[in-house]
Design a protein around this motif. Structure first.
Motif, PDB file in Angstrom:
ATOM      1  N   ALA A   1      -6.370  50.185  28.706  1.00 37.82           N
ATOM      2  CA  ALA A   1      -5.595  49.314  27.821  1.00 37.82           C
ATOM      3  C   ALA A   1      -5.303  50.035  26.516  1.00 37.82           C
ATOM      4  CB  ALA A   1      -6.356  48.027  27.556  1.00 37.82           C
ATOM      5  N   PHE A   2      -4.495  49.395  25.682  1.00 44.34           N
ATOM      6  CA  PHE A   2      -4.203  49.898  24.349  1.00 44.34           C
ATOM      7  C   PHE A   2      -5.007  49.136  23.315  1.00 44.34           C
ATOM      8  CE2 PHE A   2       0.036  50.758  26.418  1.00 44.34           C
ATOM      9  CZ  PHE A   2      -0.121  52.125  26.482  1.00 44.34           C
ATOM     10  N   ASP A   3      -5.439  49.838  22.275  1.00 45.63           N
ATOM     11  CA  ASP A   3      -6.007  49.136  21.131  1.00 45.63           C
ATOM     12  C   ASP A   3      -4.919  48.320  20.438  1.00 45.63           C
ATOM     13  OD1 ASP A   3      -8.434  50.270  21.656  1.00 45.63           O
ATOM     14  OD2 ASP A   3      -8.264  51.836  20.153  1.00 45.63           O
ATOM     15  N   ILE A   4      -3.740  48.916  20.280  1.00 45.58           N
ATOM     16  CA  ILE A   4      -2.612  48.270  19.606  1.00 45.58           C
ATOM     17  C   ILE A   4      -1.373  48.419  20.476  1.00 45.58           C
ATOM     18  CG2 ILE A   4      -1.162  48.222  17.539  1.00 45.58           C
ATOM     19  CD1 ILE A   4      -3.451  49.596  16.050  1.00 45.58           C
ATOM     20  N   SER A   5      -0.666  47.323  20.717  1.00 45.24           N
ATOM     21  CA  SER A   5       0.538  47.367  21.541  1.00 45.24           C
ATOM     22  C   SER A   5       1.655  46.573  20.869  1.00 45.24           C
ATOM     23  CB  SER A   5       0.254  46.779  22.938  1.00 45.24           C
ATOM     24  OG  SER A   5       1.449  46.682  23.686  1.00 45.24           O
ATOM     25  N   ARG A   6       2.819  47.217  20.733  1.00 40.37           N
ATOM     26  CA  ARG A   6       3.981  46.551  20.133  1.00 40.37           C
ATOM     27  C   ARG A   6       4.885  45.947  21.200  1.00 40.37           C
ATOM     28  NH1 ARG A   6       9.156  47.797  17.849  1.00 40.37           N
ATOM     29  NH2 ARG A   6       9.154  49.769  18.971  1.00 40.37           N
TER      30      ARG A   6
ATOM     31  N   ILE B   1     -10.630  48.282  15.503  1.00 44.25           N
ATOM     32  CA  ILE B   1      -9.931  47.754  16.677  1.00 44.25           C
ATOM     33  C   ILE B   1     -10.421  48.523  17.887  1.00 44.25           C
ATOM     34  CG2 ILE B   1      -7.696  47.328  17.762  1.00 44.25           C
ATOM     35  CD1 ILE B   1      -6.470  47.479  14.964  1.00 44.25           C
ATOM     36  N   SER B   2     -10.788  47.818  18.956  1.00 48.42           N
ATOM     37  CA  SER B   2     -11.297  48.504  20.137  1.00 48.42           C
ATOM     38  C   SER B   2     -10.957  47.724  21.398  1.00 48.42           C
ATOM     39  CB  SER B   2     -12.820  48.697  20.034  1.00 48.42           C
ATOM     40  OG  SER B   2     -13.467  47.443  19.886  1.00 48.42           O
TER      41      SER B   2
ATOM     42  N   THR C   1     -10.071  51.636  11.718  1.00 46.16           N
ATOM     43  CA  THR C   1     -10.598  52.545  12.733  1.00 46.16           C
ATOM     44  C   THR C   1     -10.144  52.080  14.103  1.00 46.16           C
ATOM     45  OG1 THR C   1     -12.563  52.972  11.385  1.00 46.16           O
ATOM     46  CG2 THR C   1     -12.682  53.543  13.730  1.00 46.16           C
ATOM     47  N   TRP C   2      -9.529  52.990  14.872  1.00 41.63           N
ATOM     48  CA  TRP C   2      -9.125  52.643  16.230  1.00 41.63           C
ATOM     49  C   TRP C   2      -8.960  53.928  17.023  1.00 41.63           C
ATOM     50  CZ3 TRP C   2      -3.628  53.284  17.611  1.00 41.63           C
ATOM     51  CH2 TRP C   2      -2.843  53.734  16.565  1.00 41.63           C
ATOM     52  N   ASP C   3      -8.924  53.805  18.347  1.00 40.97           N
ATOM     53  CA  ASP C   3      -8.872  54.954  19.239  1.00 40.97           C
ATOM     54  C   ASP C   3      -7.431  55.422  19.375  1.00 40.97           C
ATOM     55  OD1 ASP C   3      -9.071  56.842  21.175  1.00 40.97           O
ATOM     56  OD2 ASP C   3     -10.176  55.612  22.604  1.00 40.97           O
ATOM     57  N   ARG C   4      -7.061  56.402  18.585  1.00 43.35           N
ATOM     58  CA  ARG C   4      -5.665  56.853  18.589  1.00 43.35           C
ATOM     59  C   ARG C   4      -5.261  57.500  19.901  1.00 43.35           C
ATOM     60  NH1 ARG C   4      -3.548  56.854  13.317  1.00 43.35           N
ATOM     61  NH2 ARG C   4      -5.119  56.329  11.766  1.00 43.35           N
ATOM     62  N   ALA C   5      -6.239  57.921  20.711  1.00 44.61           N
ATOM     63  CA  ALA C   5      -5.897  58.502  22.009  1.00 44.61           C
ATOM     64  C   ALA C   5      -5.225  57.476  22.928  1.00 44.61           C
ATOM     65  CB  ALA C   5      -7.158  59.037  22.681  1.00 44.61           C
TER      66      ALA C   5
ATOM     67  N   ASN D   1     -12.409  42.835  12.473  1.00 41.06           N
ATOM     68  CA  ASN D   1     -12.675  43.603  13.682  1.00 41.06           C
ATOM     69  C   ASN D   1     -12.074  42.878  14.881  1.00 41.06           C
ATOM     70  OD1 ASN D   1     -14.335  45.476  12.208  1.00 41.06           O
ATOM     71  ND2 ASN D   1     -15.965  43.946  12.270  1.00 41.06           N
ATOM     72  N   PHE D   2     -11.269  43.607  15.666  1.00 42.12           N
ATOM     73  CA  PHE D   2     -10.642  43.051  16.856  1.00 42.12           C
ATOM     74  C   PHE D   2     -11.144  43.809  18.075  1.00 42.12           C
ATOM     75  CE2 PHE D   2      -7.710  42.388  13.337  1.00 42.12           C
ATOM     76  CZ  PHE D   2      -7.349  41.061  13.490  1.00 42.12           C
ATOM     77  N   HIS D   3     -11.705  43.089  19.040  1.00 42.62           N
ATOM     78  CA  HIS D   3     -12.212  43.743  20.243  1.00 42.62           C
ATOM     79  C   HIS D   3     -11.783  42.957  21.476  1.00 42.62           C
ATOM     80  CE1 HIS D   3     -14.627  46.043  22.968  1.00 42.62           C
ATOM     81  NE2 HIS D   3     -15.347  44.993  23.311  1.00 42.62           N
ATOM     82  N   CYS D   4     -11.223  43.675  22.462  1.00 43.87           N
ATOM     83  CA  CYS D   4     -10.854  43.067  23.737  1.00 43.87           C
ATOM     84  C   CYS D   4     -11.839  43.529  24.801  1.00 43.87           C
ATOM     85  CB  CYS D   4      -9.430  43.442  24.126  1.00 43.87           C
ATOM     86  SG  CYS D   4      -8.897  42.685  25.667  1.00 43.87           S
ATOM     87  N   THR D   5     -12.406  42.574  25.535  1.00 40.71           N
ATOM     88  CA  THR D   5     -13.414  42.887  26.548  1.00 40.71           C
ATOM     89  C   THR D   5     -12.828  43.006  27.952  1.00 40.71           C
ATOM     90  OG1 THR D   5     -13.892  40.524  26.823  1.00 40.71           O
ATOM     91  CG2 THR D   5     -15.222  41.742  25.220  1.00 40.71           C
ATOM     92  N   GLY D   6     -11.566  42.626  28.148  1.00 41.08           N
ATOM     93  CA  GLY D   6     -10.971  42.631  29.480  1.00 41.08           C
ATOM     94  C   GLY D   6     -10.452  44.002  29.886  1.00 41.08           C
ATOM     95  N   VAL D   7     -10.644  44.355  31.144  1.00 43.75           N
ATOM     96  CA  VAL D   7     -10.165  45.638  31.665  1.00 43.75           C
ATOM     97  C   VAL D   7      -8.640  45.610  31.720  1.00 43.75           C
ATOM     98  CG1 VAL D   7     -10.163  47.178  33.643  1.00 43.75           C
ATOM     99  CG2 VAL D   7     -12.259  45.979  33.000  1.00 43.75           C
ATOM    100  N   GLY D   8      -8.015  46.641  31.136  1.00 43.10           N
ATOM    101  CA  GLY D   8      -6.566  46.747  31.157  1.00 43.10           C
ATOM    102  C   GLY D   8      -5.859  45.821  30.197  1.00 43.10           C
ATOM    103  N   LYS D   9      -6.583  45.206  29.272  1.00 47.19           N
ATOM    104  CA  LYS D   9      -5.994  44.263  28.322  1.00 47.19           C
ATOM    105  C   LYS D   9      -5.977  44.874  26.925  1.00 47.19           C
ATOM    106  CE  LYS D   9      -5.876  41.032  31.513  1.00 47.19           C
ATOM    107  NZ  LYS D   9      -4.621  40.481  32.056  1.00 47.19           N
ATOM    108  N   ASN D  10      -4.952  44.534  26.145  1.00 56.22           N
ATOM    109  CA  ASN D  10      -4.776  45.107  24.818  1.00 56.22           C
ATOM    110  C   ASN D  10      -5.544  44.301  23.766  1.00 56.22           C
ATOM    111  OD1 ASN D  10      -2.874  46.944  25.938  1.00 56.22           O
ATOM    112  ND2 ASN D  10      -1.305  45.362  25.811  1.00 56.22           N
ATOM    113  N   ALA D  11      -6.060  44.989  22.752  1.00 53.02           N
ATOM    114  CA  ALA D  11      -6.821  44.307  21.706  1.00 53.02           C
ATOM    115  C   ALA D  11      -5.904  43.533  20.756  1.00 53.02           C
ATOM    116  CB  ALA D  11      -7.663  45.310  20.933  1.00 53.02           C
ATOM    117  N   VAL D  12      -4.925  44.222  20.178  1.00 54.30           N
ATOM    118  CA  VAL D  12      -3.961  43.597  19.258  1.00 54.30           C
ATOM    119  C   VAL D  12      -2.570  43.865  19.800  1.00 54.30           C
ATOM    120  CG1 VAL D  12      -2.993  43.645  16.925  1.00 54.30           C
ATOM    121  CG2 VAL D  12      -5.471  43.852  17.258  1.00 54.30           C
ATOM    122  N   GLU D  13      -1.786  42.805  20.013  1.00 57.21           N
ATOM    123  CA  GLU D  13      -0.488  43.017  20.640  1.00 57.21           C
ATOM    124  C   GLU D  13       0.566  42.041  20.130  1.00 57.21           C
ATOM    125  OE1 GLU D  13      -1.022  42.509  24.820  1.00 57.21           O
ATOM    126  OE2 GLU D  13      -1.315  40.339  24.685  1.00 57.21           O
ATOM    127  N   ILE D  14       1.804  42.554  20.063  1.00 57.12           N
ATOM    128  CA  ILE D  14       2.984  41.716  19.888  1.00 57.12           C
ATOM    129  C   ILE D  14       3.522  41.429  21.274  1.00 57.12           C
ATOM    130  CG2 ILE D  14       5.346  41.611  19.028  1.00 57.12           C
ATOM    131  CD1 ILE D  14       4.478  43.225  16.640  1.00 57.12           C
TER     132      ILE D  14
END
Length: 215
Positions: free
Chosen positions: A190-195, A184-185, A208-212, A156-169
């Motif tokens: 922010a994005f749940d996943i960012s390339r 992932i949340s 499970t992640w927020d595809r929106a 489980n990956f969770h980012c608590t910062g406003v405007g910050k991505n949870a999982v990112e390259i």
């Protein structure tokens, strides 16, 4: 270094040292196994794994309260952590729970958390395997740079910062992240996943992640 030992649960407290870092595991090539206890640094990096080391840490709490950009674990070589709580409590950007500059990381059944920065930052070449871990960061949960390969299983990956991505390259990295299972949340903005803008690759299967929020 002050050691307050009991037979079953040794506890080590590391004082701040002017001009240096208090560390539990530092120099020398060889195999080290630490099982049980607590490693706590008030102003530095409690665990640093250098090149040539092969370290296994089980059933431990590893904590830094540094406000000077010093990770709870700084990794240059091979490290396995199992059933551990690894936390950066200083609330300082740059003070990550685990910062990896090389080698291989294996984490099983761990909680990896940072109050003010990334929970897990992989900055250089190498690889990481994560199994059944909770990874929680204020800047990001997982940030990957350079040519790294990440395998995550039921984490489980969770980012608590406003405007910050949870999982990112990060930036133009060609890294590869493979996520299987888990959740992932992130918070709003922010994005749940960012390339990023790189040529990297992120694959997601059964997660499970927020595809929106998109990629």
């Amino acid at each position: 270094v002050r050691s307050l030992n009991s037979t079953l649960h040794p506890h080590f407290t590391f004082d701040s040292i002017l001009g240096g870092e208090p560390v539990a595991i530092y120099a020398g090539a060889g195999r080290i196994i630490l099982d049980g206890g607590s490693i706590h640094s008030l102003g530095g990096t409690p665990v640093q794994v250098n090149a040539g080391d092969d370290v296994t840490i089980r059933n431990c709490r590893i904590t830094t309260e540094s406000t000077a950009n010093q990770d709870a674990i700084l990794l240059w070589s091979n490290l396995t952590v199992e059933n551990c709580l690894i936390e950066a409590l200083g609330g300082k950007a740059g003070t990550d729970s685990i910062g990896m500059d090389g080698g291989k990381l294996i984490a099983r059944n761990c909680k990896i958390a940072s109050e003010g920065a990334n929970a897990l930052t992989l900055r250089n070449q190498g690889s990481a395997e994560l199994w059944n871990c909770d990874v929680i960061g204020d800047d990001s949960a997982l940030t990957v740079a350079e040519n790294l390969v990440i395998e995550s299983n039921d984490c489980n990956f969770h980012c608590t910062g406003v405007g910050k991505n949870a999982v990112e390259i990060y930036r133009s990295s060609p890294a590869k992240i493979h996520l299987r299972g888990g959740n992932i949340s992130s918070v709003e903005g922010a994005f749940d996943i960012s390339r990023g803008n790189g040529s990297g690759e992120i694959t997601v299967a059964g997660t499970t992640w927020d595809r929106a929020k998109g990629l």
